[in-house]
Design a protein around this motif. Structure first.
Motif, mmCIF file in Angstrom:
data_model
loop_
_atom_site.group_PDB
_atom_site.id
_atom_site.type_symbol
_atom_site.label_atom_id
_atom_site.label_comp_id
_atom_site.label_asym_id
_atom_site.label_seq_id
_atom_site.Cartn_x
_atom_site.Cartn_y
_atom_site.Cartn_z
ATOM 1 N N ASP A 229 0.910 -1.238 -0.036
ATOM 2 C CA ASP A 229 -0.111 0.101 0.068
ATOM 3 C C ASP A 229 0.914 1.226 0.002
ATOM 4 O OD1 ASP A 229 -1.927 1.949 0.223
ATOM 5 O OD2 ASP A 229 -2.691 1.382 2.305
ATOM 6 N N LEU A 230 0.941 2.136 -1.070
ATOM 7 C CA LEU A 230 1.787 3.202 -1.211
ATOM 8 C C LEU A 230 0.553 4.397 -1.234
ATOM 9 C CD1 LEU A 230 4.266 2.175 -3.974
ATOM 10 C CD2 LEU A 230 4.364 2.065 -1.311
ATOM 11 N N SER A 231 -0.490 4.330 -0.930
ATOM 12 C CA SER A 231 -1.453 5.299 -0.856
ATOM 13 C C SER A 231 -1.258 6.610 -0.162
ATOM 14 C CB SER A 231 -2.975 4.759 -0.542
ATOM 15 O OG SER A 231 -2.743 4.269 0.785
ATOM 16 N N SER A 232 -0.405 6.455 0.989
ATOM 17 C CA SER A 232 -0.015 7.626 1.651
ATOM 18 C C SER A 232 0.981 8.664 0.861
ATOM 19 C CB SER A 232 0.523 7.524 3.098
ATOM 20 O OG SER A 232 1.799 6.982 3.090
ATOM 21 N N LEU A 233 1.646 7.724 0.036
ATOM 22 C CA LEU A 233 2.957 8.427 -0.492
ATOM 23 C C LEU A 233 2.505 9.434 -1.605
ATOM 24 C CD1 LEU A 233 6.071 8.334 -0.169
ATOM 25 C CD2 LEU A 233 5.943 6.401 -1.969
ATOM 26 N N GLU A 234 3.202 10.820 -1.590
ATOM 27 C CA GLU A 234 2.763 11.518 -2.498
ATOM 28 C C GLU A 234 3.893 12.044 -3.338
ATOM 29 O OE1 GLU A 234 1.635 15.164 -0.239
ATOM 30 O OE2 GLU A 234 -0.072 14.032 0.719
ATOM 31 N N ARG A 235 5.108 11.795 -2.949
ATOM 32 C CA ARG A 235 6.524 12.409 -3.842
ATOM 33 C C ARG A 235 7.648 11.471 -3.425
ATOM 34 N NH1 ARG A 235 8.156 18.156 -2.829
ATOM 35 N NH2 ARG A 235 7.137 17.851 -0.848
ATOM 36 N N VAL A 236 8.264 11.318 -4.418
ATOM 37 C CA VAL A 236 9.797 10.379 -4.313
ATOM 38 C C VAL A 236 10.791 11.344 -4.909
ATOM 39 C CG1 VAL A 236 11.231 8.358 -4.820
ATOM 40 C CG2 VAL A 236 8.681 8.213 -4.124
ATOM 41 N N VAL A 237 11.737 11.798 -4.127
ATOM 42 C CA VAL A 237 12.694 12.694 -4.756
ATOM 43 C C VAL A 237 13.854 11.715 -5.259
ATOM 44 C CG1 VAL A 237 14.435 14.649 -4.328
ATOM 45 C CG2 VAL A 237 12.018 14.536 -3.508
ATOM 46 N N VAL A 238 14.471 11.914 -6.114
ATOM 47 C CA VAL A 238 15.558 11.129 -6.709
ATOM 48 C C VAL A 238 16.726 11.723 -7.097
ATOM 49 C CG1 VAL A 238 13.917 9.259 -7.443
ATOM 50 C CG2 VAL A 238 14.735 10.782 -8.985
ATOM 51 N N GLY A 239 17.865 11.374 -6.623
ATOM 52 C CA GLY A 239 19.304 12.026 -7.204
ATOM 53 C C GLY A 239 20.205 10.909 -7.171
ATOM 54 N N GLY A 240 21.523 11.406 -7.569
ATOM 55 C CA GLY A 240 22.720 10.519 -7.752
ATOM 56 C C GLY A 240 22.855 10.016 -9.185
ATOM 57 N N SER A 241 21.678 9.622 -9.777
ATOM 58 C CA SER A 241 21.821 9.247 -11.446
ATOM 59 C C SER A 241 20.367 9.508 -11.479
ATOM 60 C CB SER A 241 22.238 7.891 -11.358
ATOM 61 O OG SER A 241 21.497 7.181 -10.445
ATOM 62 N N ALA A 242 20.372 9.561 -12.946
ATOM 63 C CA ALA A 242 19.045 9.790 -13.905
ATOM 64 C C ALA A 242 17.880 8.810 -13.317
ATOM 65 C CB ALA A 242 19.303 9.878 -15.311
ATOM 66 N N ALA A 243 16.807 9.037 -13.134
ATOM 67 C CA ALA A 243 15.672 8.076 -12.880
ATOM 68 C C ALA A 243 15.407 7.765 -14.310
ATOM 69 C CB ALA A 243 14.534 8.438 -12.110
ATOM 70 N N PRO A 244 15.123 6.279 -14.647
ATOM 71 C CA PRO A 244 14.411 5.763 -15.763
ATOM 72 C C PRO A 244 12.906 6.457 -15.853
ATOM 73 C CG PRO A 244 15.305 4.024 -14.790
ATOM 74 C CD PRO A 244 15.433 5.286 -13.450
ATOM 75 N N GLU A 245 12.451 7.012 -17.203
ATOM 76 C CA GLU A 245 11.133 7.605 -17.324
ATOM 77 C C GLU A 245 10.264 6.369 -16.970
ATOM 78 O OE1 GLU A 245 8.728 9.686 -20.815
ATOM 79 O OE2 GLU A 245 10.710 10.024 -20.808
ATOM 80 N N GLU A 246 10.418 5.103 -17.362
ATOM 81 C CA GLU A 246 9.571 4.224 -17.238
ATOM 82 C C GLU A 246 9.058 3.934 -15.798
ATOM 83 O OE1 GLU A 246 6.827 0.805 -17.866
ATOM 84 O OE2 GLU A 246 7.653 2.388 -19.437
ATOM 85 N N MET A 247 10.183 4.091 -15.085
ATOM 86 C CA MET A 247 9.981 4.002 -13.399
ATOM 87 C C MET A 247 9.005 5.218 -13.048
ATOM 88 S SD MET A 247 12.427 4.556 -10.370
ATOM 89 C CE MET A 247 12.529 6.436 -10.133
ATOM 90 N N MET A 248 9.234 6.495 -13.476
ATOM 91 C CA MET A 248 8.606 7.568 -13.178
ATOM 92 C C MET A 248 7.099 7.352 -13.450
ATOM 93 S SD MET A 248 11.395 10.634 -14.133
ATOM 94 C CE MET A 248 10.476 11.852 -13.683
ATOM 95 N N ARG A 249 6.867 6.981 -14.547
ATOM 96 C CA ARG A 249 5.616 6.844 -15.113
ATOM 97 C C ARG A 249 4.803 5.792 -14.552
ATOM 98 N NH1 ARG A 249 3.889 8.837 -20.066
ATOM 99 N NH2 ARG A 249 5.882 10.016 -21.301
ATOM 100 N N ARG A 250 5.539 4.552 -13.928
ATOM 101 C CA ARG A 250 4.682 3.509 -13.227
ATOM 102 C C ARG A 250 4.397 4.016 -11.925
ATOM 103 N NH1 ARG A 250 7.025 -1.994 -12.108
ATOM 104 N NH2 ARG A 250 4.935 -1.952 -11.325
ATOM 105 N N TYR A 251 5.270 4.789 -11.141
ATOM 106 C CA TYR A 251 4.809 5.511 -9.858
ATOM 107 C C TYR A 251 3.646 6.174 -10.004
ATOM 108 C CZ TYR A 251 8.251 3.769 -6.696
ATOM 109 O OH TYR A 251 9.139 2.717 -5.876
#
Length: 539
Positions: A284-306
């Motif tokens: 259950d990730l229903s409470s989660l609103e934002r994930v901040v990523v850094g250090g390397s580029a996040a794959p767009e596919e991962m961003m879209r899935r979230y």
């Protein structure tokens, strides 16, 4: 005029939000405290440090993970007038000894278990005389070690009037770079720098942290002030959840579900692993609103899935040890509210807009500014109140890496017409083939856009004719049957670049080595594959 120190960062939550919770996962379970208790304990630790003559001019090292005792040390050390020096617990022995010696740490606060065992093993090579074990008790040992909780219990909290005088130019923090291209370099932060950066991070143009948030920093507290969360989230009065030693995807999911985490942060590999865990076990990730990523580029596919599956926004950020971490954040501007989704992702996948208070230049090999057209690439230079102007005890690096008060970041970037920065590559990782640049990051992102690819890392391999050619390594999903030809066809279809960008070889591997902060370790990959002296074949 009052100096800009971290004292208001301590005063505000302990006086205005004393009931707000601080959660901490430890070896013994969840510790549930509050900002009120935090304030009392920090004052007791300040008294204990003073009783042992630690204060202005001293350097207090920490060697631990993300938990409430580490947070208390984050405040007690600089509030005492000393400098907090966070040390990466995942470094090799040689680097640990070098860093502690180079910094000249006077005392170490160390986590129990493996971190303590490491320090105990290296004790004869370290200049420090005392260790505080961040636990209820200290193990039996021949070294001078005391339990953290004994320090807290034996000292009465100091009052406001008894707190040491501070000045904004006092050294308050220290962190060492990763050292992937040589010995780690020491980076020092003053009270004023931490104040400026934490305020920058807290603003809506930064990470937009408020007391309504439940923040879980997964980025380690030994890494660049944990991206400033211990200061910015505390100043904001946000509920904080600290995930403790070596948290797994299952541990993170349990904390998100249990505590209603709204915001979290860490390198992309952490969130790729969390997705895989949820795919396999549910969650259950229903409470989660934002994930901040850094250090390397996040794959767009991962961003879209979230976003598509969990309504969670993944926000790119950029920064480095020398900028106190967060230096840019990527989200669409207000005037882009009505543009279509693909255009928004075009912005969000970049490293974004420079943080308030910073300035930048993008320069070519001749030191000339390049156009902001999204095409011309150059090295990113930055300056500002949270950017260092020299390394600790590194005269040659100071000569090479700074131009006046400009920091030469080593990141090769483009900037589009709207001011969004996109990292093309690290200067040391960009592949130069036949006189042209090939972005290893772009190739990695294109490969990881394939649902069969879990991780991908691309390196340059020597080539007699073209100087360098790209070699790709991928970790594929267990059920995947994709082979090299299929992955190459995927790149041909999805990568908007000429054919000569395509890797000469795509190898499937069991794992891709990572640095202590979770980034792909490309030098480690070179060593494992033994490719520095190899050549790829012409295709």
């Amino acid at each position: 005029m009052t100096d800009l120190t971290i004292r208001p960062f301590f005063w505000r939550p302990t006086n205005l939000f004393p009931e707000t919770r601080l959660l901490s996962r430890t070896r013994d379970g969840i510790v549930d405290t509050s900002y009120g208790e935090f304030g009392t304990r920090v004052r007791s630790l300040l008294a204990a440090l003073a009783d042992r003559d630690f204060g202005s001019g001293d350097r207090i090292g920490t060697f631990g993970w993300n938990h409430h005792r580490h947070l208390e040390t984050y405040y007690a050390a600089p509030l005492s007038g000393a400098q907090l020096h966070t040390i990466n617990v995942q470094l090799g022995d040689d680097d640990i000894v070098f860093i502690v010696e180079d910094a000249g740490d006077d005392i170490l606060f160390v986590d129990p278990g493996e971190p303590f065992e490491t320090i105990e093993r290296l004790w004869s090579d370290l200049p420090v005389e005392r260790v505080v074990v961040m636990d209820e008790t200290a193990p039996e040992t021949d070294i001078d070690a005391v339990a953290y909780e004994d320090l807290i219990a034996e000292s009465d909290p100091i009052t406001d009037e008894e707190m040491p005088d501070l000045e904004e130019d006092f050294p308050a923090g220290m962190c060492y770079t990763s050292g992937t291209t040589g010995r780690p370099k020491g980076v020092e932060y003053t009270h004023k720098m931490i104040y400026a950066h934490a305020m920058m991070v807290m603003t809506p143009a930064g990470l937009d942290i408020s007391e309504r948030d439940v923040v879980m920093p997964v980025v380690p507290m030994f890494h660049v002030n944990s991206w400033e969360f211990p200061y910015a989230a505390t100043m904001a009065g946000a509920t904080q959840v600290y995930p403790g030693p070596s948290p797994s995807a299952a541990d993170l999911l349990e904390l998100i579900e249990r505590e209603g985490v709204t915001m979290t942060a860490g390198v992309p590999t952490v969130w790729i692993d969390l997705l895989e865990h949820v795919d396999e076990h549910g969650g259950d990730l229903s409470s989660l609103e934002r994930v901040v990523v850094g250090g390397s580029a996040a794959p767009e596919e991962m961003m879209r899935r979230y976003e598509d599956e969990f309504d969670v926004t993944v926000e790119h950020a950029w920064g480095m040890t020398e900028t106190m971490s967060i230096g840019s954040v990527s989200r669409p501007k207000a005037r882009m509210d009505d543009v279509d989704r693909s255009q928004k992702y075009e912005k969000r996948r970049k490293q974004g807009l420079l943080s308030p208070g910073l300035e930048m230049r993008v320069v070519d090999d001749d030191g000339e500014d390049v156009a902001w057209d999204g095409e011309a690439a150059g090295e990113l230079w930055v300056r500002g109140p949270s950017v260092i102007t020299e390394y600790y005890n590194r005269p040659q690096a100071n000569e090479d890496d700074f131009e006046g008060n400009w920091l030469k970041t080593g990141d090769i970037v483009t900037v589009d017409e709207d001011g969004y920065v996109e990292i093309v590559d690290r200067a040391k990782d960009v592949i130069k083939s036949g006189g042209e640049w090939i972005s290893s990051i772009a190739l990695e992102n294109a490969l990881m856009a394939n649902p069969d690819v879990v991780e991908a890392a691309v390196i340059g391999v020597p080539h007699e004719k073209w100087q360098e050619r790209p070699l790709a390594t991928v970790v594929t999903a267990e059920e995947s049957d994709s082979d090299e030809d299929q992955l190459r066809a995927h790149l041909e279809e999805t990568l908007d670049q000429p054919d000569w960008w395509l890797p000469d070889e795509i190898r499937t591997v069991d794992r891709i080595p990572k640095t202590a902060t979770g980034k792909f370790d490309k030098q480690g990959l070179r060593d494992e594959l033994d490719v520095d002296d190899a050549e790829t074949a012409d295709r």
